[in-house]
Design an enzyme around this catalytic site. Structure first.
Site, PDB file in Angstrom:
ATOM      1  N   GLY A 195     -46.067 -18.928  -1.145  1.00  0.00           N
ATOM      2  CA  GLY A 195     -45.468 -19.960  -1.982  1.00  0.00           C
ATOM      3  C   GLY A 195     -45.194 -19.482  -3.388  1.00  0.00           C
ATOM      4  O   GLY A 195     -44.139 -19.777  -3.972  1.00  0.00           O
ATOM      5  N   CYS A 196     -46.138 -18.734  -3.956  1.00  0.00           N
ATOM      6  CA  CYS A 196     -45.927 -18.208  -5.303  1.00  0.00           C
ATOM      7  C   CYS A 196     -44.790 -17.195  -5.338  1.00  0.00           C
ATOM      8  O   CYS A 196     -43.988 -17.167  -6.276  1.00  0.00           O
ATOM      9  CB  CYS A 196     -47.213 -17.569  -5.821  1.00  0.00           C
ATOM     10  SG  CYS A 196     -48.467 -18.766  -6.315  1.00  0.00           S
ATOM     11  N   ARG A 197     -44.714 -16.364  -4.315  1.00  0.00           N
ATOM     12  CA  ARG A 197     -43.591 -15.416  -4.247  1.00  0.00           C
ATOM     13  C   ARG A 197     -42.270 -16.167  -4.316  1.00  0.00           C
ATOM     14  O   ARG A 197     -41.362 -15.797  -5.065  1.00  0.00           O
ATOM     15  CB  ARG A 197     -43.677 -14.612  -2.946  1.00  0.00           C
ATOM     16  CG  ARG A 197     -42.449 -13.755  -2.661  1.00  0.00           C
ATOM     17  CD  ARG A 197     -42.515 -13.138  -1.276  1.00  0.00           C
ATOM     18  NE  ARG A 197     -41.265 -12.509  -0.906  1.00  0.00           N
ATOM     19  CZ  ARG A 197     -41.004 -12.010   0.303  1.00  0.00           C
ATOM     20  NH1 ARG A 197     -41.931 -12.074   1.255  1.00  0.00           N
ATOM     21  NH2 ARG A 197     -39.828 -11.462   0.565  1.00  0.00           N
ATOM     22  N   TYR A 222     -50.714 -19.583  -0.255  1.00  0.00           N
ATOM     23  CA  TYR A 222     -50.621 -19.429  -1.714  1.00  0.00           C
ATOM     24  C   TYR A 222     -49.740 -18.245  -2.105  1.00  0.00           C
ATOM     25  O   TYR A 222     -48.831 -18.370  -2.936  1.00  0.00           O
ATOM     26  CB  TYR A 222     -52.036 -19.293  -2.267  1.00  0.00           C
ATOM     27  CG  TYR A 222     -52.188 -18.508  -3.538  1.00  0.00           C
ATOM     28  CD1 TYR A 222     -51.536 -18.876  -4.707  1.00  0.00           C
ATOM     29  CD2 TYR A 222     -53.021 -17.386  -3.577  1.00  0.00           C
ATOM     30  CE1 TYR A 222     -51.691 -18.151  -5.874  1.00  0.00           C
ATOM     31  CE2 TYR A 222     -53.184 -16.662  -4.745  1.00  0.00           C
ATOM     32  CZ  TYR A 222     -52.518 -17.044  -5.882  1.00  0.00           C
ATOM     33  OH  TYR A 222     -52.680 -16.325  -7.023  1.00  0.00           O
TER      34      TYR A 222
END
Length: 433
Positions: free
Chosen positions: A397-399, A394
């Site tokens: 991926g968000c980065r 998570y």
């Protein structure tokens, strides 16, 4: 398929996992792929390898194509990513951006059935970390009802306060930091974020602040240390307990309080300022008008509000992707800053200032990933390896999403005008950037 990428020659009657991968992938593979049946494909020179370790991994990938199937297989350990730390698979996600699929030939279903058996085409049970799909959450109440919001927040935030201490660091702040420069540390950048919000809200000793969705009380405690009477509310019981204990430890209980309470139940009004840091994502776009009208009714005339939230680069409301919705933020919904600003204006606020902190969130997420890697063993001991892996996936991926401008982060400052139709602030921005 090239000679450099195929190590097992087969006929249609003896299809391998590598055969099936090559059939659905367009162009060269960016990673090496190995499978439990001994077949391999992809470049020998690849820095990272995806190992499909079990038939269940193939079932996950086949029955939920995309990020959801991969997340399921990865979380259960059926899909192993070699060459990265499980706390930060960022490099592997960058590799996989180059992975493109074609629509499979209908004969692929027959081939899959030969490899897996008919049962293998039935979706396996998802990992326990996965929430119900949206359509099945109706038993928890209407979307964004009191009950369903409480359940959604608990799913994510009531994991373990100790786990969050490892990942977030001493500030216990789970929102975008503001970096004075790229070399600043995460903790200093989080403190700088609170300083920026405090200054934008023009708070002074004796003022009253309401912080909606206050998390572990970072903004509340920051304001109280500077003489402001601060109230924070959160739907997470674990957060409220931790925050109230921190208030007692820091000796600011005469000025600060955090309550386990829905903001819609807060009876106090007449606040000098309201901060909303990282909560709008959970409100629901259709509920924005009611949310901002509630703020307008609870801040005094001439008072300021600051809304800090993740946004889209356009203004079309969209729910989050399947992985984020099932594993991270159930019922989360994002739209653009223009939609937020318009709704605030349409419901009585004058918008004074907005800014995009997208790159700051990418840096923040990188810092959290570093913390997770450094405290990996302790995190696994606290929540289990599968949950820790979900978090590694998570955060990485968000980065990448913030780096690629898939998502943004906006702060919007607005005022409730007084009878003279003037905000009680200087003519030009009064805070340091």
């Amino acid at each position: 398929m090239t000679s450099t990428t195929r190590e097992t020659r087969t006929t249609r009657e003896t299809r391998t996992i590598a055969d099936l991968v090559d059939e659905v992938v367009v162009g060269p593979l960016p990673v090496r792929i190995t499978a439990y049946d001994g077949s391999k494909t992809g470049p020998d020179s690849a820095q990272r390898t995806l190992h499909i370790g079990t038939p269940r991994a193939v079932s996950y990938l086949a029955t939920a194509p995309g990020d959801l199937g991969m997340a399921r297989a990865y979380t259960t350990g059926d899909l192993v990513v070699e060459g990265v730390h499980p706390g930060n698979p960022y490099d592997a996600l960058v590799d996989l951006e180059e992975l493109h699929f074609r629509r499979p030939d209908p004969r692929l279903v027959v081939d899959l059935a030969k490899v897996l058996g008919l049962r293998g085409l039935t979706p396996p049970p998802p990992p326990p970390q996965e929430a119900l799909p949206r359509w099945r959450r109706v038993t928890e109440g209407l979307r964004h009802s009191f009950t369903r919001d409480r359940e959604a927040i608990a799913h994510h935030y009531d994991v373990s306060n100790r786990f969050y201490e490892h990942v977030l660091g001493p500030t216990m702040t789970y929102t975008c930091a503001v970096f004075p420069d790229r070399d600043a540390g995460l903790d200093a950048a989080q403190e700088n974020k609170y300083r920026l919000v405090f200054d934008k809200l023009a708070l002074r000793p004796g003022d009253r602040l309401l912080d909606i969705g206050c998390g572990w009380g970072g903004m509340v405690r920051y304001a109280a240390r500077r003489g402001v009477h601060a109230l924070g509310v959160t739907l997470s019981k674990e957060q409220a307990a931790w925050a109230q204990a921190a208030i007692e430890r820091e000796g600011v209980a005469d000025l600060a309080t955090v309550r386990h309470e829905d903001y819609r139940n807060v009876p106090e009004t007449g606040f000098d300022a309201i901060s909303s840091i990282g909560i709008t994502e959970h409100i629901g776009v259709r509920n924005y008008p009611a949310y901002f009208r509630w703020m307008l009714a609870h801040v005094k005339e001439g008072g300021l509000v600051l809304n800090h939230c993740i946004t889209r680069p356009d203004n079309r409301p969209r729910s989050t992707g399947a992985f984020i919705d099932r594993y991270i933020f159930p019922d989360g919904e994002l739209t653009g800053s223009g939609r937020i600003i318009t709704t605030m204006q349409d419901n009585g606020f004058e918008v004074l200032h907005e800014e995009n902190l997208r790159e700051h969130y990418a840096l923040t997420l990188a810092g959290w990933s570093e913390n997770l890697v450094e405290s990996w063993s302790a995190c696994v001991d606290e929540v289990g390896e599968a949950t820790a892996k979900v978090w590694g996936l998570y955060l990485a991926g968000c980065r990448r999403g913030f780096e690629r401008n898939v998502v943004q982060l906006h702060q919007v400052l607005a005022a409730r005008l007084d009878d003279a139709r003037l905000p009680r602030v200087p003519l030009r921005p009064w805070w340091a950037s």
